[in-house]
Scaffold this active site. Structure first.
Site, PDB file in Angstrom:
ATOM      1  N   CYS A 145     -33.505 -38.998  99.405  1.00  0.00           N
ATOM      2  CA  CYS A 145     -33.689 -40.059  98.417  1.00  0.00           C
ATOM      3  C   CYS A 145     -33.573 -39.473  97.023  1.00  0.00           C
ATOM      4  O   CYS A 145     -33.462 -38.253  96.846  1.00  0.00           O
ATOM      5  CB  CYS A 145     -35.050 -40.735  98.586  1.00  0.00           C
ATOM      6  SG  CYS A 145     -36.442 -39.653  98.226  1.00  0.00           S
TER       7      CYS A 145
ATOM      8  N   ASP B 219      -0.807 -36.062  73.005  1.00  0.00           N
ATOM      9  CA  ASP B 219      -1.799 -37.109  73.249  1.00  0.00           C
ATOM     10  C   ASP B 219      -3.154 -36.548  73.646  1.00  0.00           C
ATOM     11  O   ASP B 219      -4.150 -37.280  73.652  1.00  0.00           O
ATOM     12  CB  ASP B 219      -1.323 -38.049  74.378  1.00  0.00           C
ATOM     13  CG  ASP B 219      -0.043 -38.777  74.011  1.00  0.00           C
ATOM     14  OD1 ASP B 219       0.072 -39.199  72.856  1.00  0.00           O
ATOM     15  OD2 ASP B 219       0.830 -38.920  74.881  1.00  0.00           O
TER      16      ASP B 219
ATOM     17  N   ASP C 127       0.236 -44.831  74.064  1.00  0.00           N
ATOM     18  CA  ASP C 127       1.331 -44.039  73.518  1.00  0.00           C
ATOM     19  C   ASP C 127       2.629 -44.719  73.964  1.00  0.00           C
ATOM     20  O   ASP C 127       2.614 -45.544  74.888  1.00  0.00           O
ATOM     21  CB  ASP C 127       1.241 -42.615  74.071  1.00  0.00           C
ATOM     22  CG  ASP C 127       2.447 -41.777  73.692  1.00  0.00           C
ATOM     23  OD1 ASP C 127       2.790 -41.754  72.496  1.00  0.00           O
ATOM     24  OD2 ASP C 127       3.053 -41.175  74.598  1.00  0.00           O
TER      25      ASP C 127
END
Length: 749
Positions: free
Chosen positions: A12, A645, A442
């Site tokens: 958990c 980029d 782009d």
């Protein structure tokens, strides 16, 4: 330094938090991130820290750790854990079923067959066996966590089981006259364990299922290769292939590893990496990806990447990273679970005390409810009622569903993305992408294909194919990109070219030469006019095409004048316009950000339906533009493919790299679209929204069931067995709800 450990025994979010706390407490550890579903811990530390010390710290917290194994070992370990969980579940039910059958007459008719003493002894014996052999790991882990003052879900289960079982021993003593008579919950302890282990088996199976995308990808790789050595083909295992080896790939075979074609051409099935079913034609000089399937041609491929550097290996790593990561909303769930278990233990203790201190008021509630709820026994003694309510609180409140809500959906979503050529680097990208409303593109290589191609043909008095045959025959001697584009177009049309003689290239003007015995020129409008050719018949088309930011080549022959015009430009990708339209319908605004000239940018933007354009932007200015948009309060998605980029991709809230672009762009991005088609971007947005929708649903139901059920348990209206069933069902609901993502239609059809 970075170290990864495999953690065993976590069940958990509280378990994961306990391990994190233990690791961060080691001197020299700078950070520790424990992922529940992948059962891994990523630790950043200095040189003083050893793996042995980290393993020791985890052991002190009550869990087991070892150095992270290879992916194949991890998947094999998943299979072993699923098998073990199934065996434990079956053993628990083998005893729980007869216990339930034996308890039914007592629960509804008050009959303890064959006698009260034998009934109590039978319950204790039947329950003890599954508790010892199937429940041992859960019980030990629960009490170990309590001893370390870091209670977990297992602590709640262990306490509920232990207290229930002890009531059976007290009942036996009561029948023997050694203590006051009490209710016997020993059989319920075995049933609680059986239901708990059923939920654990389902969760373990879900973990293994969530890794199926990785498993399928690994299985797709070629197992062997044919290598050319000293002119002979030698069969070798694919692990023995080295960079620079020339591989022979026959029709129908898999490409053994990433490389470049040095001989032959064929159609390749690249669906496993792009998600696109249509075969792609590849020839000499084209890159190929390992595990893709060769179609009809014999190929020779020079190996460029092998082993862990191949594209397939990188996909596996990216999927695993995304499955292992956390999303911002998980921080909220973690804060809740941090205090949840201690609070529940406190509520259970308070429930016990309040029932003993104020039995009258609470007893009235039970008496009235007993008319409607058959499992509520208004005739129980005071202490039995108190235990009944406290055990139900312990069992119902396990935060298992809360811990599974986010990571299960992330694992399924990122796995689906990998199967569809959408690679999320992190879970945070999944959450942020569905929140964004502005997509910045782009141009070159993103909206356009990234290389010049023929867009328009305007013949003047001759057939279109004849115009191409003449032009391509002349341009065959040119290395200029414009000339190569014309030659590629003629090849796609299957035209037979004529030899060119006395070829000459004139810089900035065009080319000239003899084709089929006639003098032919191809070039600018001004040059053709200077050479005495009448360009007036094609002047209107020339001006219109040039106005669309296309390079226009006029073709003329010494006898016959101007034969026609061929327009060349970096063509817009097929489907780009439809993809941008789909994004707008989904509430995303597109913008074009490019270093190209304004006229070209405006023409491309207009062709795909983008209104907002920023052109003539240098790489450093792209970065500034992204930050400026963010300063306006925008959540910005940047889509690009080139080295220039990379800074903007990194700065954007979500950077998305086109997989056909540079490695630098893909390393800087949060998401990679393997195919390079913008339709994959639409699918990525749909997938992120669907995944996050499942996370929200899971968290709601995990909280709702606890908020609703805990008060009922405190009032003594929930049988401990029903409480455990509700807890298990909540976990099952979270897992199955996450797996419903597989039904999501990413195409939007």
């Amino acid at each position: 330094m970075r170290q990864e450990l495999r953690i065993e025994g976590m069940h958990c979010a509280s378990c994961a938090r306990a391990v994190e706390h233990a690791l961060r407490g080691v001197e020299g550890v700078q950070s520790a991130d424990v992922r529940l579903l992948t059962e891994r811990a990523a630790i950043e530390h200095d040189d003083r820290v050893t793996v042995e010390r980290l393993v020791e710290a985890v052991a002190e917290a009550g869990y087991r750790a070892r150095a992270a194994a290879a992916e194949e070992d991890r998947l094999a370990g998943d299979a072993r854990r699923v098998a073990s969980a199934k065996r434990r579940m079956k053993l628990a039910w083998a005893f729980a079923v007869p216990i339930m059958g034996w308890m039914i007459p007592e629960m509804f008719l008050g009959v303890m067959w064959p006698s009260p003493l034998l009934f109590h002894v039978g319950m204790v014996v039947l329950a003890a066996i599954p508790l010892a052999f199937a429940g041992g790991p859960t019980i030990r882990a629960g009490f170990r966590a309590l001893a370390h003052r870091a209670p977990t879900m297992d602590s709640l289960i262990a306490l509920g089981i232990a207290v229930s079982f002890l009531t059976g021993l007290l009942a036996i003593l009561g029948e023997l006259g050694l203590s006051a008579r009490s209710f016997d919950y020993a059989g319920i302890s075995a049933m609680i364990l059986a239901i708990h282990l059923t939920g654990r088996w389902i969760e373990t199976t879900a973990k293994g299922r969530a890794s199926q995308a990785i498993r399928r990808l690994m299985e797709l790789g070629a197992k062997s290769a044919r290598v050319l050595r000293d002119g002979e083909e030698i069969g070798v295992p694919v692990d023995s292939v080295e960079v620079g080896d020339v591989l022979v790939v026959r029709p129908g075979e898999k490409i053994p590893t990433d490389g470049v074609i040095v001989f032959g051409e064929s159609h390749l099935d690249e669906s496993l990496v792009t998600g696109e079913s249509a075969p792609v034609r590849r020839g000499v000089g084209d890159p190929v990806v390992g595990a893709t399937v060769n179609g009809e041609g014999l190929l020779r491929v020079r190996a460029m990447d092998v082993g862990e550097t191949t594209f397939l290996a990188r996909i596996v790593r990216m999927i695993e990273e995304a499955q292992s990561s956390k999303v911002p909303i998980q921080a909220f769930a973690d804060r809740v679970t941090r205090v949840f278990v201690p609070v529940v233990l406190g509520i259970a203790l308070v429930t016990l005390v309040v029932w003993i201190a104020f039995p009258g008021a609470l007893g009235t509630v039970v008496e009235r409810a007993g008319v409607l709820l058959p499992w509520v026994d208004a005739n129980l003694g005071l202490f039995s009622r108190a235990l009944y309510a406290a055990i139900a609180v312990l069992v119902i409140a396990c935060p298992c569903a809360l811990g599974l809500a986010t990571p299960t959906a992330l694992m399924v979503g990122s796995g689906i993305g990998g199967e569809n050529g959408i690679l999320f680097r992190s879970g945070e990208a999944i959450q942020t992408l569905q929140e964004a409303r502005l997509v910045v593109f782009d141009k070159t290589g993103t909206i356009t294909v990234g290389r010049p191609g023929v867009t328009d043909v305007r013949p003047n008095g001759i057939a279109e194919d004849e115009l191409f045959r003449v032009a391509a025959s002349l341009e065959a001697g040119s290395e200029h990109p414009i000339g190569r584009a014309i030659v590629r177009e003629s090849e796609s049309r299957g035209l037979t070219l004529s030899p060119v003689e006395r070829f000459r290239a004139v810089s900035g003007r065009g080319v000239r030469g003899n084709v089929g015995g006639a003098r032919v020129v191809a070039g600018t409008r001004e040059w053709l006019a200077e050479l005495g050719h009448d360009v007036d018949p094609v002047a209107a088309d020339w001006e219109r095409l040039a106005g669309e930011a296309k390079t226009v080549v006029g073709v003329a022959r010494e006898i016959g004048g101007v034969l026609g015009l061929i327009a060349i430009a970096d063509r817009v990708k097929g489907g780009a316009s439809a993809a941008i339209d789909a994004l707008e319908r989904m509430g995303l605004r597109p913008m074009l950000l490019t270093g190209d000239h304004a006229a070209t940018a405006e023409a491309v933007a207009a062709s795909v339906g983008i209104e907002r354009v920023a052109a003539d932007v240098r790489p450093e200015e792209k970065l500034a533009a992204i930050r400026s948009l963010q300063g306006e309060g925008e959540r910005v998605v940047m889509v690009g493919d080139g080295i220039n980029d990379a800074p903007a991709l990194k700065a954007a809230d979500v950077g998305i790299a086109i997989g056909t672009g540079t490695d630098v762009a893909m390393e800087a991005a949060d998401v990679t679209l393997v195919s390079g088609d913008l339709d994959a971007l639409v699918r990525a947005v749909r997938l992120s929204r669907a995944t996050f929708g499942k996370i929200r649903q899971n968290l709601f139901w995990a909280f709702f069931y606890n908020v609703f059920a805990i008060p009922l348990a405190v009032l003594g209206l929930l049988h401990p067995l029903i409480a455990e069933a509700a807890m298990a069902l909540s976990s099952i609901n979270v897992v199955t709800n996450a797996n419903r993502l597989r039904r999501v239609n990413l195409s939007g059809d």
